[in-house]
Design a protein around this motif. Structure first.
Motif, PDB file in Angstrom:
ATOM      1  N   ALA A 140      10.082 -56.782  10.677  1.00 13.47           N
ATOM      2  CA  ALA A 140      11.263 -56.519  11.500  1.00 13.47           C
ATOM      3  C   ALA A 140      11.212 -57.336  12.789  1.00 13.47           C
ATOM      4  N   HIS A 141      12.318 -57.961  13.129  1.00 17.13           N
ATOM      5  CA  HIS A 141      12.409 -58.769  14.337  1.00 17.13           C
ATOM      6  C   HIS A 141      13.859 -58.765  14.815  1.00 17.13           C
ATOM      7  N   GLY A 142      14.072 -59.207  16.027  1.00 15.45           N
ATOM      8  CA  GLY A 142      15.422 -59.208  16.568  1.00 15.45           C
ATOM      9  C   GLY A 142      15.530 -60.046  17.817  1.00 15.45           C
ATOM     10  N   SER A 143      16.726 -60.056  18.383  1.00 16.45           N
ATOM     11  CA  SER A 143      16.978 -60.819  19.601  1.00 16.45           C
ATOM     12  C   SER A 143      18.152 -60.198  20.349  1.00 16.45           C
ATOM     13  N   VAL A 144      18.110 -60.368  21.657  1.00 14.66           N
ATOM     14  CA  VAL A 144      19.205 -59.972  22.537  1.00 14.66           C
ATOM     15  C   VAL A 144      19.430 -61.114  23.517  1.00 14.66           C
ATOM     16  N   SER A 145      20.666 -61.526  23.704  1.00 17.54           N
ATOM     17  CA  SER A 145      20.949 -62.623  24.633  1.00 17.54           C
ATOM     18  C   SER A 145      22.243 -62.332  25.382  1.00 17.54           C
ATOM     19  N   ILE A 146      22.325 -62.913  26.579  1.00 15.02           N
ATOM     20  CA  ILE A 146      23.533 -62.809  27.383  1.00 15.02           C
ATOM     21  C   ILE A 146      23.724 -64.124  28.104  1.00 15.02           C
ATOM     22  N   GLU A 147      24.993 -64.554  28.231  1.00 15.72           N
ATOM     23  CA  GLU A 147      25.293 -65.829  28.863  1.00 15.72           C
ATOM     24  C   GLU A 147      26.565 -65.697  29.685  1.00 15.72           C
ATOM     25  N   GLY A 148      26.587 -66.377  30.828  1.00 13.99           N
ATOM     26  CA  GLY A 148      27.780 -66.399  31.655  1.00 13.99           C
ATOM     27  C   GLY A 148      27.905 -67.737  32.352  1.00 13.99           C
ATOM     28  N   GLY A 149      29.091 -67.991  32.911  1.00 18.59           N
ATOM     29  CA  GLY A 149      29.248 -69.250  33.609  1.00 18.59           C
ATOM     30  C   GLY A 149      30.677 -69.554  33.985  1.00 18.59           C
ATOM     31  N   SER A 150      31.034 -70.823  33.921  1.00 12.72           N
ATOM     32  CA  SER A 150      32.324 -71.315  34.377  1.00 12.72           C
ATOM     33  C   SER A 150      33.479 -70.616  33.673  1.00 12.72           C
ATOM     34  N   PHE A 151      34.641 -70.667  34.309  1.00 12.09           N
ATOM     35  CA  PHE A 151      35.884 -70.083  33.805  1.00 12.09           C
ATOM     36  C   PHE A 151      35.772 -68.570  33.653  1.00 12.09           C
ATOM     37  N   ASN A 152      34.909 -67.959  34.494  1.00 11.95           N
ATOM     38  CA  ASN A 152      34.679 -66.509  34.435  1.00 11.95           C
ATOM     39  C   ASN A 152      34.275 -66.086  33.023  1.00 11.95           C
ATOM     40  N   SER A 153      33.377 -66.837  32.428  1.00 11.17           N
ATOM     41  CA  SER A 153      32.938 -66.578  31.055  1.00 11.17           C
ATOM     42  C   SER A 153      31.741 -65.642  31.037  1.00 11.17           C
ATOM     43  N   ILE A 154      31.699 -64.786  30.063  1.00  9.70           N
ATOM     44  CA  ILE A 154      30.584 -63.862  29.852  1.00  9.70           C
ATOM     45  C   ILE A 154      30.506 -63.539  28.364  1.00  9.70           C
ATOM     46  N   GLY A 155      29.298 -63.484  27.827  1.00 11.33           N
ATOM     47  CA  GLY A 155      29.143 -63.159  26.413  1.00 11.33           C
ATOM     48  C   GLY A 155      27.753 -62.639  26.134  1.00 11.33           C
ATOM     49  N   GLY A 156      27.611 -61.888  25.062  1.00 13.59           N
ATOM     50  CA  GLY A 156      26.319 -61.347  24.679  1.00 13.59           C
ATOM     51  C   GLY A 156      26.205 -61.191  23.180  1.00 13.59           C
ATOM     52  N   THR A 157      24.969 -61.220  22.687  1.00 16.49           N
ATOM     53  CA  THR A 157      24.694 -61.103  21.254  1.00 16.49           C
ATOM     54  C   THR A 157      23.442 -60.265  21.059  1.00 16.49           C
ATOM     55  N   ALA A 158      23.440 -59.413  20.045  1.00 18.16           N
ATOM     56  CA  ALA A 158      22.259 -58.656  19.637  1.00 18.16           C
ATOM     57  C   ALA A 158      22.131 -58.744  18.124  1.00 18.16           C
ATOM     58  N   PHE A 180      34.546 -79.937  33.237  1.00 19.18           N
ATOM     59  CA  PHE A 180      33.130 -79.681  33.465  1.00 19.18           C
ATOM     60  C   PHE A 180      32.867 -78.190  33.607  1.00 19.18           C
ATOM     61  N   GLY A 181      31.802 -77.713  32.965  1.00 21.59           N
ATOM     62  CA  GLY A 181      31.443 -76.306  33.032  1.00 21.59           C
ATOM     63  C   GLY A 181      29.945 -76.119  33.041  1.00 21.59           C
ATOM     64  N   VAL A 182      29.485 -75.070  33.714  1.00 26.24           N
ATOM     65  CA  VAL A 182      28.068 -74.723  33.803  1.00 26.24           C
ATOM     66  C   VAL A 182      27.885 -73.326  33.233  1.00 26.24           C
ATOM     67  N   PHE A 183      26.882 -73.163  32.369  1.00 25.58           N
ATOM     68  CA  PHE A 183      26.636 -71.886  31.720  1.00 25.58           C
ATOM     69  C   PHE A 183      25.136 -71.613  31.698  1.00 25.58           C
ATOM     70  N   GLY A 184      24.761 -70.393  31.980  1.00 25.72           N
ATOM     71  CA  GLY A 184      23.358 -70.001  31.951  1.00 25.72           C
ATOM     72  C   GLY A 184      23.184 -68.664  31.277  1.00 25.72           C
ATOM     73  N   GLY A 185      22.001 -68.448  30.718  1.00 29.72           N
ATOM     74  CA  GLY A 185      21.792 -67.201  30.003  1.00 29.72           C
ATOM     75  C   GLY A 185      20.334 -66.858  29.822  1.00 29.72           C
ATOM     76  N   ILE A 186      20.096 -65.687  29.268  1.00 33.15           N
ATOM     77  CA  ILE A 186      18.772 -65.170  28.970  1.00 33.15           C
ATOM     78  C   ILE A 186      18.726 -64.788  27.499  1.00 33.15           C
ATOM     79  N   GLU A 187      17.635 -65.135  26.827  1.00 35.85           N
ATOM     80  CA  GLU A 187      17.442 -64.762  25.420  1.00 35.85           C
ATOM     81  C   GLU A 187      16.081 -64.106  25.277  1.00 35.85           C
ATOM     82  N   TRP A 188      16.063 -62.971  24.631  1.00 39.94           N
ATOM     83  CA  TRP A 188      14.815 -62.238  24.380  1.00 39.94           C
ATOM     84  C   TRP A 188      14.658 -62.027  22.881  1.00 39.94           C
ATOM     85  N   LYS A 189      13.569 -62.543  22.332  1.00 38.59           N
ATOM     86  CA  LYS A 189      13.259 -62.362  20.913  1.00 38.59           C
ATOM     87  C   LYS A 189      12.019 -61.497  20.783  1.00 38.59           C
ATOM     88  N   PHE A 190      12.077 -60.563  19.854  1.00 42.18           N
ATOM     89  CA  PHE A 190      10.966 -59.633  19.678  1.00 42.18           C
ATOM     90  C   PHE A 190      10.721 -59.369  18.203  1.00 42.18           C
TER      91      PHE A 190
END
Length: 744
Positions: free
Chosen positions: A291-309, A734-744
């Motif tokens: 069993a394994h998984g991941s959780v990630s979240i990203e945000g940035g330009s154009f008031n963008s935000i998103g997440g995945t699990a 032009f756009g800038v986006f940053g995020g965090i990804e955690w895999k377990f």
């Protein structure tokens, strides 16, 4: 325009204008604090019990909502909630009532809360699943999913789409590219349409130029309705706009997919209607290993935000029904995103999910279920200078399959699949006029049998039945399809593969149609050189509305299906101990009876036009010149002509996609991508001037803070190039986006 109001448009009307309407400027909105603070929380060196207790407390929906409401009260930016009017510049051009604004804001927050809570629940389940019980699984199962260096180009060794069974990619006669979606994630490619643009012979256009807008795939100069789009083996294409894959492609991300296969050239022999230019096949991920998984979240330009699990795994089972080895594999994913894009009245939000559950008994019996759903809302601003075509699109898509695979003997395998697809497409103009409430459903039964008569011969044969129903509000239409196919793959000598097949399709709305195909491939092991060639025929059936009338279309009973003949010949060479793979293929397609519409009258009559020709060369290089470096380059030269000698719209002569990445240290990874599109013809019958060439550059990088936790940053359209993939719809700046990804 694919998404248009139900009103007549004259042939001479110039829908697209050269001038650009003014729009307010939004600066990139990336919040560094959102990247650093979670990193400190995750990487603190604490006992396991304290760590798990802290994760459970912080993932509580109520405490999370309370924290972010406090940030709102202090007028601080909040990554996890869609921005309200207070967080972004007030747009004086949006003529909405106060009630509509409040309703939209409430729905957006509810949308975000629901998906964040679901993602947190998935994360907690995965943490529990990775406890001692899960780690007690066998070493063999754990080792079944090896990790690969991010810089390595992950080309799959086997493909399924080329013959509908697993086949060595080095020996298949077809031109096919299969790349894992994990590789696309390493390159930080954010969505499906961008991933497809990296494959040779493929060009993708966006009617809207922004996230959420309709997107179309053109393979080797074939029109978008001549490319077959499959999800879990189920056909997504339909000439009716409700069942067109363009809406899904514009909104889909990469969550929950295992890999993408792009099969180029006529493929109607194996897949039927619409596979004239090629096939795009997507498969929901299978659970493998512990069993394994991941959780990630990203945000940035154009008031963008998103997440995945996402979670996945495979668990051995014990049952008194059989002493044979048994297992249950599973995978599930949830994702949500929100962006305002760059233009006024251009908000897009989506939520999607997928799952696959599969039971296996020894190696002889498998039963499984897949589901994928998408809910999206898109504000279409219309082409620049023509706000009359602006409107709101709500899309609901569901696709499910149930399948059983049985091998009574080692030489024979049979697979029965039932599939169901539903599209709900609701469109209304911005002023409330011309609503289009169109729904479609499709039921599919596919029975495929694979028989290896002797070691050198494999026979694939099957039957397929489909029942489709389209309802656009005024004239519902139905369509039935029955088809049968057979394909033989022979290996008379080592490293030589020959294939030949034939298929018959019988639609309730037109006469029966037959297609055939043949190919050969030979590999010289001493020099590691592969030669391949194919020839085949294809066809595309008209929608019931075209022939019978309904919606925007007048009855056209004499309409004939589109037809094609195509061939290709190519070579592939492996060099330097397989560190470099390069290839080139020449192709030609001849089309007949292409569909066209008379927009001078309403409803629109459909008619056939004479032949068109596309030909060209596609080349590619995949290389690892030094350890930890990956290089991939795909270039396509395309020459298209209609019966009058003019270039076909939206078919650029040159398309180049390149990427170079490097693993600088064990923790630091970075890369650069480059795209160039040149020799662009006129966009449509409404646009009279040729489209200008353009090139874009993107930068991306990742840093692994600690085991399993990675920070990501990407810069899109680095030099702020202004361009349209479809006339009148500017692409994102032009756009800038940053995020965090955690895999377990």
């Amino acid at each position: 325009m694919a998404r248009q109001a139900a009103r007549p448009i004259s042939k001479t009307q110039n829908t697209f204008h050269e001038s650009r309407a003014p729009r307010h400027m939004r600066s990139p909105n990336i919040h560094p604090w959102a990247l650093t603070r979670p990193a400190r929380n995750f990487c603190a060196r604490r006992p396991r019990e304290i760590f798990i207790a802290k994760m459970k407390r912080e993932s509580s929906a109520s405490s999370s909502i309370a924290r972010h409401k406090k940030r709102r009260a202090r007028n601080e930016p909040c990554l996890l909630l869609p921005p309200t009017k207070r967080d972004r510049p007030v747009n004086q051009h949006k003529n909405r009532s106060l009630a509509r604004v409040r309703a939209f804001r409430a729905s957006g927050q509810l949308f975000s809360f629901a998906n964040i809570a679901a993602a947190a629940a998935f994360a907690l389940i995965a943490i529990a699943a990775t406890g001692p019980a899960a780690r007690a699984q066998s070493v063999t199962a754990t080792a079944s999913a090896p990790q690969q260096q991010p810089g390595t180009v992950e080309l799959e060794a086997y493909v399924v789409s080329a013959s509908r069974t697993a086949q060595n990619v080095k020996l298949t006669p077809s031109s096919v590219t299969s790349i894992s979606l994990s590789h696309m994630e390493n390159l930080q490619i954010p969505d499906l349409r961008t991933a497809l643009q990296t494959i040779p012979g493929v060009n993708v256009s966006e009617t809207g130029g922004a996230a959420g807008s309709q997107s179309a795939i053109y393979i080797r100069g074939a029109n978008r309705n001549q490319t077959l789009f499959l999800i879990d083996g189920i056909r997504m294409n339909a000439e009716d706009w409700t069942g067109n894959y363009a809406n899904y492609l514009g909104a889909a991300d990469l969550a929950g997919f295992d890999r993408v296969e792009v099969l180029r050239g006529p493929q109607s022999t194996l897949y039927g209607s619409a596979a004239m230019g090629g096939v795009v096949s997507l498969e929901t991920a299978r659970g493998r290993g512990s069993a394994h998984g991941s959780v990630s979240i990203e945000g940035g330009s154009f008031n963008s935000i998103g997440g995945t699990a996402a979670i996945a795994g495979r668990k051995p089972l014990m049952s008194g029904l059989s002493a044979s080895p048994q297992s249950l594999s599973y995978s599930a994913s949830l994702s949500a995103s929100y962006t305002e894009n760059d233009r006024d009245y251009n908000i897009f939000r989506q939520a999607s999910g997928s799952t696959r559950i599969e039971y296996q008994l020894a190696d002889s019996f498998t039963a499984g279920f897949t589901y994928r759903g998408l809910r999206s809302h898109y504000e279409e601003p219309g082409p620049v200078g023509d706000p009359t075509q602006a409107g709101d699109l709500n899309l609901n898509l569901d696709i499910a399959t149930v399948y059983v695979d049985w091998s009574p003997i080692a030489a024979f395998d049979t697979r029965l699949t039932y599939g169901w697809v539903q599209n709900i497409y609701d469109w209304v103009n911005r002023d409330g006029s011309w609503p289009s409430n169109a729904h479609s459903t499709r039921n599919v039964i596919d029975w495929q049998n694979t028989w290896r008569a002797i070691e050198q011969i494999q026979v694939v044969a099957g039957v397929n039945a489909e029942w489709s129903h389209y309802d656009s509000g005024d004239a519902p239409a139905s369509e039935r399809l029955a088809s049968a196919y057979i394909n033989v793959v022979a290996n008379p000598v080592k490293n030589l593969e020959l294939t030949a097949g034939v298929r018959g399709d019988d639609y309730s709305t037109l006469d029966s149609h037959a297609t055939w195909r043949a190919g050969a491939a030979y590999r010289i092991e001493q020099s590691k050189t592969t030669f391949r060639a194919t020839y085949g025929t294809g066809f595309n059936a008209p929608a019931p509305q075209y022939a019978q009338g309904g919606g925007h279309y007048a009855p056209s009973p004499d309409l004939k299906p589109e037809k094609s003949k195509g061939w290709d010949i190519g070579v592939e060479q492996d060099l330097w101990n397989d560190r470099i793979t390069l290839g080139a293929t020449y192709f030609r397609n001849d089309f007949d009876n292409k569909f066209a519409w008379d927009y001078g009258s309403y409803p629109y009559p459909t008619y056939n036009i004479p032949d068109a020709t596309t030909k060209g060369v596609e080349t590619y290089i995949y290389a690892r010149p030094v350890d930890n470096m990956g290089v991939q380059i795909a270039y396509t030269y395309l020459d298209t002509r209609d019966n009058n000698g003019a270039c076909l719209p939206r078919m650029p002569r040159h398309v180049l996609a390149a990427d170079v990445n490097y693993q600088f240290t064990k923790r630091l990874f970075a890369g650069v991508g480059f795209n160039w599109v040149g020799g662009r013809p006129v966009d449509s019958s409404w646009a009279t001037s040729e489209m200008p060439s353009y090139s874009t550059v993107r930068l991306y990088g990742g840093y692994e803070v600690c085991s399993g936790l990675k920070l990501k940053l990407r810069l899109e359209n680095l030099f702020n190039k202004k361009y349209d993939t479809v006339a009148g719809y500017p692409a994102l700046p032009f756009g800038v986006f940053g995020g965090i990804e955690w895999k377990f």
